[in-house]
Design a protein around this motif. Sequence first.
Motif, PDB file in Angstrom:
ATOM      1  N   GLN A   1      35.831 -10.646 108.998  1.00  0.00           N
ATOM      2  CA  GLN A   1      36.003 -11.772 109.928  1.00  0.00           C
ATOM      3  C   GLN A   1      37.469 -12.207 110.009  1.00  0.00           C
ATOM      4  O   GLN A   1      37.976 -12.523 111.085  1.00  0.00           O
TER       5      GLN A   1
ATOM      6  N   VAL B   1      32.636  -9.027 104.106  1.00  0.00           N
ATOM      7  CA  VAL B   1      32.367  -9.944 105.213  1.00  0.00           C
ATOM      8  C   VAL B   1      33.549 -10.874 105.466  1.00  0.00           C
ATOM      9  O   VAL B   1      33.940 -11.117 106.617  1.00  0.00           O
ATOM     10  N   LEU B   2      34.146 -11.384 104.396  1.00  0.00           N
ATOM     11  CA  LEU B   2      35.288 -12.289 104.518  1.00  0.00           C
ATOM     12  C   LEU B   2      36.462 -11.581 105.195  1.00  0.00           C
ATOM     13  O   LEU B   2      37.061 -12.099 106.149  1.00  0.00           O
TER      14      LEU B   2
ATOM     15  N   THR C   1      29.002 -16.560 108.861  1.00  0.00           N
ATOM     16  CA  THR C   1      29.626 -17.131 107.670  1.00  0.00           C
ATOM     17  C   THR C   1      31.001 -17.681 108.013  1.00  0.00           C
ATOM     18  O   THR C   1      31.572 -17.356 109.050  1.00  0.00           O
ATOM     19  N   TYR C   2      31.528 -18.539 107.151  1.00  0.00           N
ATOM     20  CA  TYR C   2      32.882 -19.109 107.314  1.00  0.00           C
ATOM     21  C   TYR C   2      33.045 -19.710 108.720  1.00  0.00           C
ATOM     22  O   TYR C   2      33.950 -19.363 109.474  1.00  0.00           O
ATOM     23  N   ASN C   3      32.144 -20.637 109.041  1.00  0.00           N
ATOM     24  CA  ASN C   3      32.078 -21.165 110.408  1.00  0.00           C
ATOM     25  C   ASN C   3      32.947 -22.404 110.603  1.00  0.00           C
ATOM     26  O   ASN C   3      32.490 -23.448 111.076  1.00  0.00           O
TER      27      ASN C   3
ATOM     28  N   ASP D   1      37.241 -20.867 105.070  1.00  0.00           N
ATOM     29  CA  ASP D   1      36.909 -21.189 103.684  1.00  0.00           C
ATOM     30  C   ASP D   1      37.903 -22.208 103.125  1.00  0.00           C
ATOM     31  O   ASP D   1      38.297 -22.143 101.954  1.00  0.00           O
TER      32      ASP D   1
ATOM     33  N   ALA E   1      28.931 -11.065 110.204  1.00  0.00           N
ATOM     34  CA  ALA E   1      30.017 -11.848 109.594  1.00  0.00           C
ATOM     35  C   ALA E   1      30.274 -13.149 110.333  1.00  0.00           C
ATOM     36  O   ALA E   1      30.879 -14.072 109.776  1.00  0.00           O
TER      37      ALA E   1
END
Length: 373
Positions: free
Chosen positions: A274, A270-271, A240-242, A248, A237
């Motif tokens: 994290q 995953v969202l 993503t969303y780095n 996001d 995870a």
Amino acid sequence: MSADSLGTAGQAQDAKDREFIRSSRAMIRWWLYGVCFLILVMVVVGGATRLTESGLSITEWKPIHGVIPPLTEAEWQEELEKYRQIPEYQLINKGMSLDEFKFIFWWEWGHRLLGRVIGVAFFVPMVVFWASGRVEPWLKPRLVGGLALGGLQGFVGWWMVASGLVERTDVSQYRLATHLTLAFIIFAYLFWIARRLAPHAAPPADTRSALLPVGWVFTSLLFLQLFFGGLVAGLNAGFTYNTWPLMDGQMIPSGLLMQSPVWLNFFENVLTVQFQHRMVAYLLGAAAIFLVWRTCVVTDAKRIHLPAFHLAAFVFLQMVFGIVTLLGFGNYTGELSMHQLGVALVHQGFAVFVIAATIDYMAALKGQYPIRN
């Protein structure tokens, strides 16, 4: 012999026994510190094994025979052929050369070898201390408990690997989080014993009763966060969303509860995984500030203040490492750079220092184990 002489001899023997106990505790304490250091190394090597996607390269569990790696070309080809049978090779690494396979094999082999080294480093000195009469009776079951936890960790490690050998191309995030959290628990358990073997006086009872509940709540929250971190690792995870502080593009992103049933989001979305890791990090930061404030209000003892400040400093430093790791994965292209790998390993390894600081604070409140004749 007169009563006075008997009394003097008894006092001399008592003093000699106490000195023997103190010297034995010092030896055992430093031995446990050494084992804790090896566990720290193990956590870092385990992180590298995961990030290099090496964990499934050895498809069998051979606790004894597995210590010997392939020594001939035929043995290497045999190991590669076993790896070719699992989904990770067939769906992701198909066509991998022998040299490429050796790279991931050595990471996993090193990880397993280090586990064996830790087992020997714990068991052999324990037997020596025990046989020489240096282990106090009340300490014996605690050390046996540590040995049992180590054996359980070996089993959990294979249980984790086995989840990725059939149908999946990686290991179960549930099992990975369990494996990682258990490593942290073992470290905390042994470090707790070691710190309480160190000579230091406990604070007054009213100080302990005022601060121990705060410390236990913080410790519980910390281990919840460590488990969440294992879920983040298991789901990748962090790739993503780095962005930070927004996620996001929002403080509270949409899609947190899109899976059904709702509880599944906290373990498989995953969202959400994290996001909850971020939120608990903020909560831990606030809890660390409260713990320091509460400690300073309740007592003016510097020996309690110092561990509290260390704890808070380590928590915020770990948050910085987490943010840097997250942002560094922003340009992830499917293969980690050495910089990305290094920062991620610092973040995972430094979690052990946060645990150590927390245990040190709790041990300062509890004081040393009393010497029992």
